[in-house]
Design a protein around this motif. Structure first.
Motif, PDB file in Angstrom:
ATOM      1  N   GLU A 113       0.817  -1.199   0.000  1.00  0.00           N
ATOM      2  CA  GLU A 113       0.000   0.000   0.000  1.00  0.00           C
ATOM      3  C   GLU A 113       0.854   1.255   0.000  1.00  0.00           C
ATOM      4  OE1 GLU A 113      -2.334   2.209  -0.847  1.00  0.00           O
ATOM      5  OE2 GLU A 113      -3.535   0.458  -0.371  1.00  0.00           O
ATOM      6  N   THR A 114       0.388   2.253  -0.705  1.00  0.00           N
ATOM      7  CA  THR A 114       1.092   3.535  -0.788  1.00  0.00           C
ATOM      8  C   THR A 114       0.199   4.714  -0.451  1.00  0.00           C
ATOM      9  OG1 THR A 114       0.578   3.760  -3.153  1.00  0.00           O
ATOM     10  CG2 THR A 114       2.626   2.621  -2.582  1.00  0.00           C
ATOM     11  N   GLU A 115      -1.096   4.469  -0.141  1.00  0.00           N
ATOM     12  CA  GLU A 115      -2.039   5.568   0.031  1.00  0.00           C
ATOM     13  C   GLU A 115      -2.783   5.485   1.357  1.00  0.00           C
ATOM     14  OE1 GLU A 115      -4.438   6.552  -3.597  1.00  0.00           O
ATOM     15  OE2 GLU A 115      -3.603   4.650  -4.279  1.00  0.00           O
ATOM     16  N   ASN A 162       8.449   4.247  -0.305  1.00  0.00           N
ATOM     17  CA  ASN A 162       8.660   3.394   0.862  1.00  0.00           C
ATOM     18  C   ASN A 162       7.448   2.559   1.244  1.00  0.00           C
ATOM     19  OD1 ASN A 162      11.370   4.510   1.539  1.00  0.00           O
ATOM     20  ND2 ASN A 162      10.182   6.374   1.826  1.00  0.00           N
ATOM     21  N   GLY A 163       6.272   2.915   0.736  1.00  0.00           N
ATOM     22  CA  GLY A 163       5.070   2.189   1.111  1.00  0.00           C
ATOM     23  C   GLY A 163       4.599   2.545   2.508  1.00  0.00           C
ATOM     24  N   LEU A 164       3.420   2.060   2.869  1.00  0.00           N
ATOM     25  CA  LEU A 164       2.816   2.329   4.167  1.00  0.00           C
ATOM     26  C   LEU A 164       2.582   1.022   4.907  1.00  0.00           C
ATOM     27  CD1 LEU A 164       0.066   4.858   2.993  1.00  0.00           C
ATOM     28  CD2 LEU A 164       2.431   5.339   3.612  1.00  0.00           C
ATOM     29  N   ASN A 165       2.735   1.062   6.221  1.00  0.00           N
ATOM     30  CA  ASN A 165       2.562  -0.125   7.040  1.00  0.00           C
ATOM     31  C   ASN A 165       1.607   0.199   8.181  1.00  0.00           C
ATOM     32  OD1 ASN A 165       2.998  -2.732   8.027  1.00  0.00           O
ATOM     33  ND2 ASN A 165       5.181  -2.652   7.642  1.00  0.00           N
ATOM     34  N   TRP A 166       1.344  -0.782   9.041  1.00  0.00           N
ATOM     35  CA  TRP A 166       0.478  -0.569  10.180  1.00  0.00           C
ATOM     36  C   TRP A 166       1.193   0.340  11.193  1.00  0.00           C
ATOM     37  CZ3 TRP A 166       2.914  -2.088  14.569  1.00  0.00           C
ATOM     38  CH2 TRP A 166       3.916  -3.060  14.435  1.00  0.00           C
ATOM     39  N   GLY A 167       0.446   0.822  12.167  1.00  0.00           N
ATOM     40  CA  GLY A 167       1.037   1.595  13.244  1.00  0.00           C
ATOM     41  C   GLY A 167       1.090   3.089  12.989  1.00  0.00           C
ATOM     42  N   ILE A 180       0.331  16.349  12.978  1.00  0.00           N
ATOM     43  CA  ILE A 180       1.545  15.539  12.916  1.00  0.00           C
ATOM     44  C   ILE A 180       1.148  14.087  12.649  1.00  0.00           C
ATOM     45  CG2 ILE A 180       3.664  14.868  14.066  1.00  0.00           C
ATOM     46  CD1 ILE A 180       3.368  17.883  13.605  1.00  0.00           C
ATOM     47  N   LEU A 181       1.637  13.537  11.550  1.00  0.00           N
ATOM     48  CA  LEU A 181       1.349  12.154  11.159  1.00  0.00           C
ATOM     49  C   LEU A 181       2.625  11.339  11.252  1.00  0.00           C
ATOM     50  CD1 LEU A 181      -0.495   9.993   9.729  1.00  0.00           C
ATOM     51  CD2 LEU A 181       0.410  10.899   7.563  1.00  0.00           C
ATOM     52  N   THR A 182       2.562  10.222  11.954  1.00  0.00           N
ATOM     53  CA  THR A 182       3.690   9.295  11.994  1.00  0.00           C
ATOM     54  C   THR A 182       3.301   8.022  11.252  1.00  0.00           C
ATOM     55  OG1 THR A 182       3.009   8.328  14.113  1.00  0.00           O
ATOM     56  CG2 THR A 182       4.516  10.198  14.188  1.00  0.00           C
ATOM     57  N   MET A 183       4.270   7.483  10.539  1.00  0.00           N
ATOM     58  CA  MET A 183       3.994   6.343   9.666  1.00  0.00           C
ATOM     59  C   MET A 183       5.161   5.359   9.686  1.00  0.00           C
ATOM     60  SD  MET A 183       2.056   4.839   7.499  1.00  0.00           S
ATOM     61  CE  MET A 183       0.852   6.147   7.338  1.00  0.00           C
ATOM     62  N   ARG A 184       4.860   4.109   9.813  1.00  0.00           N
ATOM     63  CA  ARG A 184       5.872   3.060   9.734  1.00  0.00           C
ATOM     64  C   ARG A 184       5.956   2.561   8.302  1.00  0.00           C
ATOM     65  NH1 ARG A 184       5.938  -2.656  10.483  1.00  0.00           N
ATOM     66  NH2 ARG A 184       7.888  -3.417  11.389  1.00  0.00           N
ATOM     67  N   GLN A 185       7.175   2.516   7.766  1.00  0.00           N
ATOM     68  CA  GLN A 185       7.352   2.059   6.400  1.00  0.00           C
ATOM     69  C   GLN A 185       7.264   0.533   6.323  1.00  0.00           C
ATOM     70  OE1 GLN A 185      11.179   3.722   5.594  1.00  0.00           O
ATOM     71  NE2 GLN A 185      10.359   5.727   5.022  1.00  0.00           N
ATOM     72  N   GLY A 191      11.388  -0.902   7.813  1.00  0.00           N
ATOM     73  CA  GLY A 191      10.429  -0.709   8.892  1.00  0.00           C
ATOM     74  C   GLY A 191      10.625   0.573   9.666  1.00  0.00           C
ATOM     75  N   ARG A 192      11.198   1.589   9.050  1.00  0.00           N
ATOM     76  CA  ARG A 192      11.471   2.841   9.738  1.00  0.00           C
ATOM     77  C   ARG A 192      10.189   3.636   9.960  1.00  0.00           C
ATOM     78  NH1 ARG A 192      15.940   3.875   5.228  1.00  0.00           N
ATOM     79  NH2 ARG A 192      14.035   3.417   4.088  1.00  0.00           N
ATOM     80  N   THR A 193      10.233   4.483  10.976  1.00  0.00           N
ATOM     81  CA  THR A 193       9.102   5.344  11.280  1.00  0.00           C
ATOM     82  C   THR A 193       9.462   6.782  10.947  1.00  0.00           C
ATOM     83  OG1 THR A 193       8.343   3.902  13.057  1.00  0.00           O
ATOM     84  CG2 THR A 193       7.551   6.168  13.085  1.00  0.00           C
ATOM     85  N   GLY A 194       8.559   7.468  10.254  1.00  0.00           N
ATOM     86  CA  GLY A 194       8.803   8.860   9.897  1.00  0.00           C
ATOM     87  C   GLY A 194       7.657   9.733  10.343  1.00  0.00           C
ATOM     88  N   ALA A 195       7.893  11.034  10.376  1.00  0.00           N
ATOM     89  CA  ALA A 195       6.858  11.987  10.783  1.00  0.00           C
ATOM     90  C   ALA A 195       6.696  13.049   9.712  1.00  0.00           C
ATOM     91  CB  ALA A 195       7.235  12.643  12.110  1.00  0.00           C
TER      92      ALA A 195
END
Length: 204
Positions: A113-115, A162-167, A180-185, A191-195
């Protein structure tokens, strides 16, 4: 099991309340003294039931009372909104900018998923699935458009690299007036987390 807290005194106890249903919750939100969550179907992760607790998470009710007796509120192709993240506006949602509750979700849980999609519902109707509206774009004036047709939903965040993951999670910062949105790749991307941040832009 659920860790019990008394929100009136901000004190958590060591008592555990065993869950009476299977599945997992990706996000919680407190509104007018009640807690809400969406419980995702255990092991399949494609459907979700909206739960409410009026005793700080000790017991939960669903659209027909007990979890086992209730219908799946979100059973969309691909699993959209089976595990959404509520946008947080502070304790008991006290900093909300309007009368709506907002939720993010991956568009699908069955493929890379990317969206991210966005939905909203009046805070008085959180457990009413038919009350949910989905973002479908902006009009010529830049104001957001909403529809009850989830198939018409448009993405509000995209990461094709990088795609989107859970969390994922999102909150509103009242001082900086930013979301502020945080997303796990994806695990394949480490599996990095970005903001990410977005300034407040509201048109009515």
């Amino acid at each position: 099991e659920i860790y019990q807290c008394d929100w009136s005194s901000d004190v958590c106890s060591s008592d555990l309340a065993p869950a009476t249903f299977s599945g997992k919750a990706n996000s919680l939100i407190a509104v007018n003294g009640s807690l809400y969550t969406v419980i995702t179907e255990q092991n399949a992760w494609q459907r979700g039931k909206i739960g409410r607790s009026d005793d700080n998470g000790k017991t939960w009710t669903f659209n027909k009372g007990a979890f086992a007796d209730s219908d799946w509120d979100f059973a969309e192709p691909g699993g959209a909104f089976a595990a959404p993240a509520f946008v947080q506006f502070g304790k008991d949602n006290s900093g909300a900018v309007d009368n709506y509750i907002y939720l993010y979700s991956r568009k699908t849980r069955t493929a890379t998923e990317t969206e991210l999609l966005l939905a909203r519902v009046d805070k008085a109707s959180i457990q009413t699935r038919s009350a949910y509206k989905f973002f479908i774009g902006n009009n010529t004036n830049g104001s957001p458009l909403w529809s009850s047709d989830i198939s018409a939903a448009k993405s509000v965040f995209t990461d094709t690299q990088n795609g989107l993951n859970w969390g994922y999670a999102c909150f509103y910062h009242p001082i900086y007036k930013r979301y502020i949105l945080t997303m796990r790749q994806l695990d394949s991307q480490g599996g990095r987390t970005g903001a990410w941040g977005r300034s407040e832009e509201r048109r009515v």
